[in-house]
Design a protein around this motif. Sequence first.
Motif, short mmCIF file in Angstrom:
data_model
loop_
_atom_site.label_atom_id
_atom_site.label_comp_id
_atom_site.label_asym_id
_atom_site.label_seq_id
_atom_site.Cartn_x
_atom_site.Cartn_y
_atom_site.Cartn_z
N THR A 248 28.71 39.76 28.93
CA THR A 248 29.29 38.71 29.36
C THR A 248 29.76 39.07 30.91
O THR A 248 30.31 39.45 31.36
N PRO A 249 30.21 37.33 31.58
CA PRO A 249 30.62 37.72 33.15
C PRO A 249 32.04 37.88 32.83
O PRO A 249 32.76 37.44 31.61
N ALA A 250 32.48 38.73 33.39
CA ALA A 250 33.99 38.94 33.34
C ALA A 250 34.31 39.64 34.93
O ALA A 250 33.79 39.48 35.87
N GLN A 251 35.79 39.51 35.14
CA GLN A 251 36.49 39.65 37.05
C GLN A 251 37.93 40.38 36.63
O GLN A 251 38.51 40.03 35.54
N LEU A 252 37.64 41.35 37.80
CA LEU A 252 39.03 42.39 37.30
C LEU A 252 39.36 41.37 39.18
O LEU A 252 38.92 41.34 40.49
N THR A 253 41.24 41.18 38.46
CA THR A 253 41.62 40.62 40.02
C THR A 253 43.18 41.61 40.17
O THR A 253 43.70 41.70 39.12
N VAL A 254 43.25 41.57 41.37
CA VAL A 254 44.61 43.22 41.81
C VAL A 254 45.04 41.48 42.42
O VAL A 254 45.38 41.36 42.67
N ARG A 255 46.72 41.54 41.96
CA ARG A 255 47.70 40.57 42.17
C ARG A 255 48.75 41.14 42.99
O ARG A 255 49.40 40.35 44.14
N GLN A 256 48.65 42.05 43.01
CA GLN A 256 50.28 42.80 43.51
C GLN A 256 49.66 44.53 43.69
O GLN A 256 49.12 45.40 42.75
N PRO A 257 49.69 45.32 45.52
CA PRO A 257 50.30 44.58 46.78
C PRO A 257 48.99 43.97 46.93
O PRO A 257 47.99 44.31 46.39
N ALA A 258 49.47 42.50 47.30
CA ALA A 258 48.18 41.59 48.16
C ALA A 258 47.78 43.37 48.95
O ALA A 258 46.10 42.41 49.46
N GLY A 259 48.20 43.34 50.16
CA GLY A 259 47.46 43.88 51.30
C GLY A 259 47.34 45.17 51.00
O GLY A 259 46.93 45.98 52.63
N GLY A 260 47.16 46.09 50.33
CA GLY A 260 47.19 47.40 50.61
C GLY A 260 48.48 47.50 49.55
O GLY A 260 49.74 47.19 49.87
N ILE A 261 48.31 49.34 49.65
CA ILE A 261 49.43 50.16 49.50
C ILE A 261 50.53 50.65 50.26
O ILE A 261 49.55 51.56 50.75
N VAL A 262 51.44 50.51 50.47
CA VAL A 262 52.08 50.88 51.52
C VAL A 262 53.43 51.40 50.91
O VAL A 262 53.89 50.34 49.69
N GLY A 263 53.85 53.06 50.91
CA GLY A 263 54.83 53.59 50.14
C GLY A 263 55.80 54.41 50.74
O GLY A 263 54.50 55.76 51.41
N ARG A 264 56.21 54.69 50.72
CA ARG A 264 57.05 56.42 51.36
C ARG A 264 56.55 57.45 49.97
O ARG A 264 56.39 57.49 48.90
#
Length: 562
Positions: A248-264
């Motif tokens: 069955t057609p399916a889709q994974l969508t990342v909504r956050q973070p939009a521009g990559g992972i940035v963190g301390r």
Amino acid sequence: MNKLMTSLGLALAVTAAASGLGLGSAAQADETDSGPWAGVVQSGGEFRIRVGADRAPEGDTVVRVRPKDGDTAVAEVGGFGAWRCMPDAESSCASVQNESAPFVLADMGMYDLDVVLNKGREDEQERAEAGSSFAYALNPRFGSLESSSPVLSYERRGGKASGTLLAEHPRTHEVKPLADAPVQLVVQSDRGTHATERLTTDGAGRFAALFQYNGYEANPSLQALFNPESGSYARAPQRTLGLQVRATPAQLTVRQPAGGIVGRYGSKVPVKGALTWTASDGTVRPLPGVSVRLSNEGCAQEQCGLSQGPSDAAGAFDLPYPVERDGSARVEVPPASNNGWFTGNLSTRLSVDATHTTLFSPLKVSADQNRTITVGGQLAVQQGAAPAGAKATVEVQLSADGKTGWKTVKTFTTPFGTTFSQQLKHTAEQDGHYVRLRYAGTADIGPAAPVVRLTRKTTQIVRDNLAPEDVRAGTQITASGYLQAKSGTAWLPVAGQKVRVYFKADAPGSAWTYQGAATTAANGSFSTKVTARSDGAWQIRYLDATAPYYIAIGREDHVDVV
């Protein structure tokens, strides 16, 4: 009488009258006193009933046979002889058994058994034996097993399973439906049993039940088993039906973070998104209950803080990403959660920027010919700064493969931004190992761990010899041998290297003195002349090791001077 029945601990078994095959053979019956177990009558229709008990009853015993779940007996089986002792490891008569005379029934079908103890006496007692049903039939088998949905999809994950159970009449050998028979329908996949349903065939030998999958099982199939209560699944007639899966057609969508992972360093950044699937009518719907995995690319789960969890009722997922290094992360539906049920974009890559991590720059790691490792450089903080005057603990670690089994071999303290140089020894067993420096400070500054491999090779002097070994003073003797270097598990010749010859006299207080040198040939061999002047020990040494070799010391060889 109830007390007597309890103490007797009766068990029943239906057996063939002579040598007919059955699910419960005579040998099996002898090994148990906690039946019953069902058997198959032999060709010709005869059967016997075996009764087991803790002890022999005083009066006559008969067994009444009635159609399954019926009230009226159609036959009474007797002809029991003397009770036979059944020994075990502790007693020669742990229980008793008896077997009826052969008997034939008129109709094929499922029957129940009732035991009558002490028949004709005042204390006569009839007891319905739970679970004592047996099939009066030959060669039971499944005529069919079908599914209303032979091809599954996420949109249609289940259906109706149905089939028929047949058997031969023991006397006429006519193949007829086997009515009122127990059938177990197993809904299964490569993950094991998904669900089971206990069914009973109708008058036409038919059975049916609904089934349902979650929508991610590998190789789904249906299995029908006859008479599973017998405990002999491997022998019981069975039928298996494999089911296909259409993706069955399916889709994974990342909504956050939009521009990559940035963190301390040490923080956890939430990665949020959703899973959806597209129905046959084109509508896009949430995809709940499907596992989503988040991990660093190229790392094992235990090393890289992998997290995983199912999407919720709205198809959403929210996974924490532990920031520990720069690189990239992958968000995906793992293969074990797909198994061909879905197609489409089910994986995406995110860049990772770990802020406030340590940096060894410039970094120098070297090993000399004597297996002394020197590490040097400065410790700094990227995308941030350490407090003025702050000092840090640094660990020097070794690993055989550069990935696992890191062992701290030295610890030292250095100020941030100040050049350091440290030395340590390593053993021959650690040749070729990997070295890394690791900052062991506070959790909010990342422990940078640059990795460098030790590239020098272990050497050895073999077949070294001083000859002849009994000479006159002033005689020249030959020092010879071979120089080799280890490469994996093999030893290879080393050419163009200088080896030295040393001598130490037997006289007390003597020291080793240099006597001469030779250069190794293409096959690693060497030979040179030296003069023997007194008794003593000779030794050949490879002390001028150049990169990528370590030094080697040969054996002591004694020469007598006469």
